[in-house]
Enzyme design. Structure first.
Site, PDB file in Angstrom:
ATOM      1  N   GLU A 267      -3.427   3.998  -2.008  1.00  0.00           N
ATOM      2  CA  GLU A 267      -4.409   2.417  -2.606  1.00  0.00           C
ATOM      3  C   GLU A 267      -5.855   2.900  -1.900  1.00  0.00           C
ATOM      4  O   GLU A 267      -6.512   2.957  -1.419  1.00  0.00           O
ATOM      5  CB  GLU A 267      -3.564   1.320  -1.128  1.00  0.00           C
ATOM      6  CG  GLU A 267      -2.856   0.428  -0.874  1.00  0.00           C
ATOM      7  CD  GLU A 267      -2.363  -0.370  -2.014  1.00  0.00           C
ATOM      8  OE1 GLU A 267      -3.601  -1.090  -2.618  1.00  0.00           O
ATOM      9  OE2 GLU A 267      -1.606  -0.843  -2.218  1.00  0.00           O
TER      10      GLU A 267
ATOM     11  N   CYS B 217     -13.705  -2.266  -1.149  1.00  0.00           N
ATOM     12  CA  CYS B 217     -12.776  -1.914  -2.000  1.00  0.00           C
ATOM     13  C   CYS B 217     -12.698  -2.206  -3.257  1.00  0.00           C
ATOM     14  O   CYS B 217     -12.481  -2.090  -4.452  1.00  0.00           O
ATOM     15  CB  CYS B 217     -11.076  -1.308  -1.191  1.00  0.00           C
ATOM     16  SG  CYS B 217      -9.705  -2.921  -1.248  1.00  0.00           S
TER      17      CYS B 217
HETATM   18  P1  NAD Z   1     -11.889   6.941   5.602  1.00  0.00           P
HETATM   19  O1  NAD Z   1     -13.216   8.218   6.078  1.00  0.00           O
HETATM   20  O2  NAD Z   1     -11.357   6.304   6.816  1.00  0.00           O
HETATM   21  O3  NAD Z   1     -10.430   7.527   5.099  1.00  0.00           O
HETATM   22  C1  NAD Z   1      -9.189   7.004   4.911  1.00  0.00           C
HETATM   23  C2  NAD Z   1      -8.291   8.175   6.094  1.00  0.00           C
HETATM   24  O4  NAD Z   1      -7.844   9.122   5.615  1.00  0.00           O
HETATM   25  C3  NAD Z   1      -8.528   8.170   7.359  1.00  0.00           C
HETATM   26  O5  NAD Z   1      -7.785   7.486   8.561  1.00  0.00           O
HETATM   27  C4  NAD Z   1      -9.155   9.569   7.660  1.00  0.00           C
HETATM   28  O6  NAD Z   1      -8.634  10.065   8.563  1.00  0.00           O
HETATM   29  C5  NAD Z   1      -8.525  10.153   6.334  1.00  0.00           C
HETATM   30  N1  NAD Z   1      -8.927  11.305   5.430  1.00  0.00           N
HETATM   31  C6  NAD Z   1     -10.178  11.441   5.270  1.00  0.00           C
HETATM   32  N2  NAD Z   1     -10.192  13.138   4.951  1.00  0.00           N
HETATM   33  C7  NAD Z   1      -8.480  13.262   4.996  1.00  0.00           C
HETATM   34  C8  NAD Z   1      -8.436  15.194   4.846  1.00  0.00           C
HETATM   35  N3  NAD Z   1      -9.516  15.287   4.052  1.00  0.00           N
HETATM   36  N4  NAD Z   1      -7.111  14.825   4.660  1.00  0.00           N
HETATM   37  C9  NAD Z   1      -6.413  13.914   4.911  1.00  0.00           C
HETATM   38  N5  NAD Z   1      -6.553  12.947   5.241  1.00  0.00           N
HETATM   39  C10 NAD Z   1      -7.812  12.473   5.517  1.00  0.00           C
HETATM   40  O7  NAD Z   1     -12.276   5.665   4.784  1.00  0.00           O
HETATM   41  P2  NAD Z   1     -12.796   6.200   3.426  1.00  0.00           P
HETATM   42  O8  NAD Z   1     -11.634   6.847   2.418  1.00  0.00           O
HETATM   43  O9  NAD Z   1     -14.457   6.398   3.832  1.00  0.00           O
HETATM   44  O10 NAD Z   1     -12.359   4.522   2.451  1.00  0.00           O
HETATM   45  C11 NAD Z   1     -13.278   3.964   1.038  1.00  0.00           C
HETATM   46  C12 NAD Z   1     -12.600   4.258   0.254  1.00  0.00           C
HETATM   47  O11 NAD Z   1     -11.770   3.725   0.551  1.00  0.00           O
HETATM   48  C13 NAD Z   1     -12.997   4.010  -0.654  1.00  0.00           C
HETATM   49  O12 NAD Z   1     -12.648   4.132  -1.506  1.00  0.00           O
HETATM   50  C14 NAD Z   1     -12.086   2.619  -0.828  1.00  0.00           C
HETATM   51  O13 NAD Z   1     -12.671   1.724  -1.997  1.00  0.00           O
HETATM   52  C15 NAD Z   1     -10.884   2.524  -0.580  1.00  0.00           C
HETATM   53  N6  NAD Z   1     -10.768   1.547  -0.117  1.00  0.00           N
HETATM   54  C16 NAD Z   1      -9.445   1.042  -1.194  1.00  0.00           C
HETATM   55  C17 NAD Z   1      -8.828  -0.051   0.239  1.00  0.00           C
HETATM   56  C18 NAD Z   1      -7.536  -0.384  -1.347  1.00  0.00           C
HETATM   57  O14 NAD Z   1      -6.724  -0.521  -0.155  1.00  0.00           O
HETATM   58  N7  NAD Z   1      -7.097  -0.015  -2.292  1.00  0.00           N
HETATM   59  C19 NAD Z   1      -8.992  -0.681   1.200  1.00  0.00           C
HETATM   60  C20 NAD Z   1     -10.104   0.099   1.663  1.00  0.00           C
HETATM   61  C21 NAD Z   1     -10.970   1.125   1.215  1.00  0.00           C
END
Ligand code: NAD
Length: 487
Positions: free
Chosen positions: A241, A275
């Site tokens: 997602e 998102c």
């Molecule tokens: P985040 O930094 O919280 O990361 C999400 C998860 O990924 C965390 O639990 C983190 O520990 C893990 N993570 C981070 N780096 C990692 C790595 N290198 N290896 C393994 N795991 C890792 O969140 P984010 O990524 O900043 O979230 C924002 C993004 O998420 C935006 O792009 C947004 O559009 C997207 N998003 C999508 C949805 C959806 O439903 N499609 C919903 C919310 C957010």
């Protein structure tokens, strides 16, 4: 290295031995063997059949409902601490959504688990054929920080309804919410079958090194690639997602007043850290100035009257400030950034350079680029020249325009004449291409976490030897006839 073993207090399912790995203390990050052990333990629980019954599944879904209803104040406080989320918005986006997701699953799971009969072709008769959904096993759910309760517990609903054992990994960037969930989940949901693991990237990486029966990841496209690569080593299936730039098209026949109010609301919600927020607007030239004036007015009203959600951290605040450099457009609304409260007032950019960073990267903040286009066809071409978005919005009073946009663009979802609300339904929700793969919500969540097993049963009585080699000529003739193969 130390493992924090908390015993859960009283709750619907009683106490137990939850393993949590503290987010803030690097020395508390679990050693690989500990996470491997956790994976093995949950695998054993799954094989014991504990999670398979309908009764178990319904009890867990009731637990999720009680969790969010009983702990409303604490959960809202935690999100306010992490993100400055206004209470009503937090309730609406993170508690009500989870409650409704679980309620829907609770009402329907008895139907979802039922087998589906299939027609048996003449060649395979006599027989009965059906599919039956089966839990996948032990699954991993990794959530981001922006809707830290919804994006952890809504996938959990699907996983529980389908009868899996689960590891939940909340985001370390919403630490108060993550810690509270680690405390609450084992009090409301079977702690032998569902574990919360806290920690940062190192812990996520260790988790991803394990052979899961499914990995459900919500977060950025960049990390989505890492998740898929890690899962590929074990051929673990994934649901991704992800995010991206979701466009909003404003046609010249749109109700501009309503369009401006709704675009401004959804861009201001959670400070644009959604998102499915409108990333940028494509507006038909004839009404571009009028729409822009109205949206600026609405954004200013939100800014002056409604408390802002904070930007998650200083890095993201700096990133947003960076997006205001060299965009080549005309900026409306004064920049107001408060590094202490980490708030960022909305900014509109008219006609930025499509090659600038603000038009290349997902904004994920309250900056709204508005690009003037000559026609709806030009807007469609603009969208199609870029990666397939998670969501697409169109404001129009014309069914023809609506149909043209629906037919000629590809996106995870579409909302016509509003924004974001498509996510509030039990329709499947997910991206397409770089905005993600797979989906959930409602039955789609159950399906995501189920294996649809095909079964065919034939009686042993009346086994005709003629149906085996060397297939007598007369049998061949009869079979060709009854299958209506042209002679
Ligand atoms: P985040 O930094 O919280 O990361 C999400 C998860 O990924 C965390 O639990 C983190 O520990 C893990 N993570 C981070 N780096 C990692 C790595 N290198 N290896 C393994 N795991 C890792 O969140 P984010 O990524 O900043 O979230 C924002 C993004 O998420 C935006 O792009 C947004 O559009 C997207 N998003 C999508 C949805 C959806 O439903 N499609 C919903 C919310 C957010």
């Amino acid at each position: 290295m130390s493992i924090d073993t908390t015993s859960a207090g009283a709750g619907p399912v009683g106490g137990a031995d939850d393993i949590t790995v503290e987010a803030e203390a690097p020395e508390a990050i679990a050693a690989p063997e500990t996470i491997a052990e956790l994976r093995r333990e949950l695998g054993k629980v799954f094989l014991s059949g504990r999670t398979a019954t309908l009764d178990w599944r319904e009890t867990q879904l009731r637990g999720v409902i009680d969790l969010v209803q009983d702990n409303e104040a604490q959960l809202l406080d935690a999100m306010a601490k992490d993100l400055g989320k206004p209470a009503f918005e937090g309730w609406m986006t993170d508690l009500l959504t989870v409650r409704d997701e679980a309620k829907d699953a609770l009402a329907l799971v008895h139907k979802w688990v039922k087998p589906t009969r299939y027609k048996v072709p003449v060649i395979a008769q006599p027989a009965k054929a059906w599919t039956e959904p089966q839990p996948l096993g032990t699954v991993l759910i990794i959530a981001p920080w922006n809707y830290p309760i919804q994006l952890l517990l809504a996938p959990l609903v699907g996983a529980l309804a389908a009868g899996n054992t689960v590891v939940l990994k909340p985001s370390e960037l919403a630490p108060a919410t993550a810690a509270l969930l680690a405390e609450l989940v084992p009090r409301y949901v079977d702690p032998k079958a569902v574990r919360v693991v806290l920690g940062g990237v190192e812990v996520s990486s260790e988790l991803l090194a394990q052979p899961w029966d499914h990995v459900f990841y919500t977060g950025s496209t960049r990390v989505g690639r890492i998740v898929m690569e890690a899962a590929a080593k074990h051929l673990s299936p994934v649901t991704l997602e992800l995010g991206g730039k979701s466009p909003t098209i404003i046609a010249s026949d749109a109700d501009l007043e309503v369009a401006a109010r709704r675009v401004a609301w959804s861009k201001y919600l959670n400070a644009g850290q959604t998102c499915v927020a409108p990333d940028y607007v494509l507006v038909e030239r004839a009404i571009a100035d009028e729409f822009t004036d109205k949206v600026v007015e609405e954004l200013a009203r939100n800014r002056d009257k409604a408390p802002p959600t904070s930007i998650v951290n200083g890095t993201h605040l700096g990133r947003l400030e960076g997006l205001l450099e060299n965009h080549g457009g005309h900026e409306l609304m004064r920049r107001r950034v408060d590094p202490v409260a980490r708030t960022f007032a909305p900014v509109v950019i008219v006609d930025p350079d499509p090659e600038s960073e603000v038009m290349q990267e997902e904004i994920f903040g309250p900056i709204l680029p508005i690009i003037t286009v000559a026609s709806i066809d030009d807007a469609i071409d603009f969208v199609n020249a870029r990666p397939r978005p998670l969501a697409l919005y169109v404001f129009t009073e014309s069914k023809d325009t609506e149909r043209r946009v629906l037919t000629r663009t590809t996106s995870g979802s579409v909302c016509v004449n509003h924004l974001v609300y498509q996510v509030a339904t039990t329709m499947p929700f997910g991206g397409v291409g770089p905005s993600g793969m797979g989906g959930y919500h409602g039955k789609a969540g159950f399906d995501t976490f189920s294996h649809i097993k095909s079964v065919l049963r034939r009686p042993t009585k009346g086994d005709l030897k003629a149906a085996y080699p060397p297939y007598p000529r007369v049998v061949q003739k009869v079979i060709r006839k009854i299958t209506r193969w042209p002679s």
